[in-house]
Design a protein around this motif. Sequence first.
Motif, mmCIF file in Angstrom:
data_model
loop_
_atom_site.group_PDB
_atom_site.id
_atom_site.type_symbol
_atom_site.label_atom_id
_atom_site.label_comp_id
_atom_site.label_asym_id
_atom_site.label_seq_id
_atom_site.Cartn_x
_atom_site.Cartn_y
_atom_site.Cartn_z
ATOM 1 N N SER A 65 0.813 -1.032 0.086
ATOM 2 C CA SER A 65 -0.281 0.431 0.172
ATOM 3 C C SER A 65 0.883 1.304 0.617
ATOM 4 O O SER A 65 -0.292 2.256 -0.413
ATOM 5 N N LEU A 66 2.471 0.772 -0.001
ATOM 6 C CA LEU A 66 3.273 2.695 0.285
ATOM 7 C C LEU A 66 3.259 3.442 -1.110
ATOM 8 O O LEU A 66 2.678 4.515 -0.524
ATOM 9 N N PRO A 67 3.472 2.504 -2.303
ATOM 10 C CA PRO A 67 3.371 3.386 -3.073
ATOM 11 C C PRO A 67 1.444 4.039 -3.553
ATOM 12 O O PRO A 67 1.410 5.180 -3.611
ATOM 13 N N LYS A 68 0.965 3.377 -3.370
ATOM 14 C CA LYS A 68 -0.637 4.456 -3.126
ATOM 15 C C LYS A 68 -0.730 5.631 -2.461
ATOM 16 O O LYS A 68 -1.313 6.565 -2.850
ATOM 17 N N ASP A 69 -0.700 5.316 -1.163
ATOM 18 C CA ASP A 69 0.047 6.501 0.131
ATOM 19 C C ASP A 69 0.542 6.987 -0.079
ATOM 20 O O ASP A 69 0.409 8.574 1.083
ATOM 21 N N GLY A 70 1.657 7.594 -1.442
ATOM 22 C CA GLY A 70 2.261 8.475 -1.310
ATOM 23 C C GLY A 70 3.496 8.225 -0.644
ATOM 24 O O GLY A 70 4.131 9.784 -0.450
#
Lengths: 114, 579
Positions: free
Chosen positions: A87-92
């Motif tokens: 989820s890191l990339p999605k959460d910026g």
Amino acid sequence: MFAGLFKRHHKMCKALPCSRVHRWLGLTVLIMILITGLSYVVTVNAVATQGYQIKTLQGQLADLKEVNKKMEVASANLQSLKTIAESLPKDGFITVERLEYLAANPAEVGVAVK
Amino acid sequence: MSLSQPTLQLTNRLYLVRLVFFIFLLVVVYKLGSLQILHYDFYSALASRQHDILSKLIPERGQIFVQDSTTSGKIYPVAVNRPLKLLFAVPREIQDAGAAARLLEPILKIPAADLESVLSKKNDPYEPLQHALPDEVAEQIQALNLSGLYLTPEITRYYPEGQTFAQILGFLGYVKDRQAGQYGVEQQWEKVLAGQPGKLKSEKDASGNLIGVGEMDMEPSVNGSDLVLTIDKNVQFKACAVLDQAVLKHGAAAGSLIILDPSSGAIRALCNTPSFDPNDYKATTDLSSFANAAVEEAYEPGSVFKPITMAAALDKGKVTPETTYTDTGQVVVGSHIIKNSDNKAHGLQTMTNVLENSLNTGAVFAMRQAGSKDFTNYVQRFGFGQATGLELPHEHAGNIKALRQPSEINFVTASFGQGITVTPLQLAAAYGAIANQGRLFKPYLVEEIRYPGGKVEKFNGETVRQVIKPAVAATLSAMMVNVVEKGHGKRAGVPGYYVAGKTGTAQVAIPGGGGYDPNKTIGSFAGFAPVDKPKFVMVVKIKEPKDVVFAESSAAPLFGEVAKYLLEYYQVPPEREVK
């Protein structure tokens, strides 16, 4: 004990005709049997009803435990680094490229305690 | 006065009636006596089957947790119990097995023909169809409303981190129809995790349900205990990810990595590649991936063993870092010629140079200075040739039998890590002793056992022995810093820090004897940082890389990348200016 009862019966028969004594005794015993039987039925019924209530509550407890377990599993999943990494990339979030350590004089550094 | 005829007849009839009643009474008494006394056992058993329930109480399996050094005291689950459903059939209740099979096929993903063959066994009272059904699938089956199909709760094991912790945890499988841990912590700690089943004997009502206030004879089950491991979940995640990338990059056959805390022996990370998914272990085709190579696979370590040889010579006082010898490029032992890995003669070399340039001839010199008997003694004192006792199954003790045979070539080759076998775990423990002022700790994995009643049993580091003097450990550490600063271990370095370590490029023996395979190597790097107060000891191993030969190009960079992460993670400020 039985000798005592027999003596009482003999005394009553002396005071009253024996047939009337026997009739009253029989009636008393019958009423006592009825009362005992009725209270037994009421007690057993109450106990059985409580048994069903306990069974219902046990079922509810088992259901709640299962729901709790499922939530624990969902929580473990959400906390897992595998999930977080995905989820890191999605959460910026971005990767730390460089760290800088500041050289501070301990006497000049204050730490907030509250 | 005599009785009249009618009165006499009446009296006789009354006697007869009384007699008949008396005989009837005798028969009833006899029957009661026969049922309740003579045949008591039989009817009691019959009634018990009808009225009693005897069920096994299944205990809840203990869960497994790991730590996170950034959140003090908080633990994270890595093995949990997940409630799912078991679908079973009572074939004798199924009216149309074929129709039921066709309806179940798209839901269960099992061919209809296979299902039909199971469902059509008319005399069969029970057939399990599928374990571990999620709720969504169970609801679809319930919606079909088929007779003879039942769903019952089932607890399964779930590993939220997937492959990352697989090698440490193992998985919960089946041994002869009974759930049991396989490999890893699940197997080694089976008794603690499984708990103890109980028993319940009680009465049931007409619908088969327990009578809550009826007579009950119960032996309660004891749930399994939870385990808290010494593993740091962030370190484990990062280390395993970097190891996977390195093995992939070099086209290697396998890789292993261990990180431990030298001040206690606590294992912070343990990784092997290839690994497996414990949530779907049945899909694993390569069974060797279940084995924990870092603990179970011994190999000839090569030059990464040279610091051990040097430690022996230093501790005996036979050499110092400045002691010199003349390297002619080879050592002759009987009919054997031992050469340096670069086939060069380096001339006058110090003991520090021996480690920097990884000179086989220098290792032989140091071993001979210590003496073969003392060298063997130090090898054993560092823990080689015996299991460390780590709480994982199938630990390999390595093999140092060559040192017990009075043949000089065995000692010579052992001095540079050939002819003996060790595990990465043993190397980590030994290097941990060097990092920890010469004191060897027993590696351990379980930090706490949390019992169901609330009691907590804690485990701390256990000192095995003082192997070398603290001053010798410090001296050797400084020599190993030179390996990283000036020698073959440059790519293991971290700017701003003093990292101590040693590379090792070992040859791989041809199975069945006959020397070594010229095309295969195992690259290792063992080290610790920061050298003043080491926060971690790490051993990395890359097996049979395809694109490079030497460990300085495979294992050393892997070590360096993980070491950089660890120093930042543990917030260790730099020891010197970063150039």
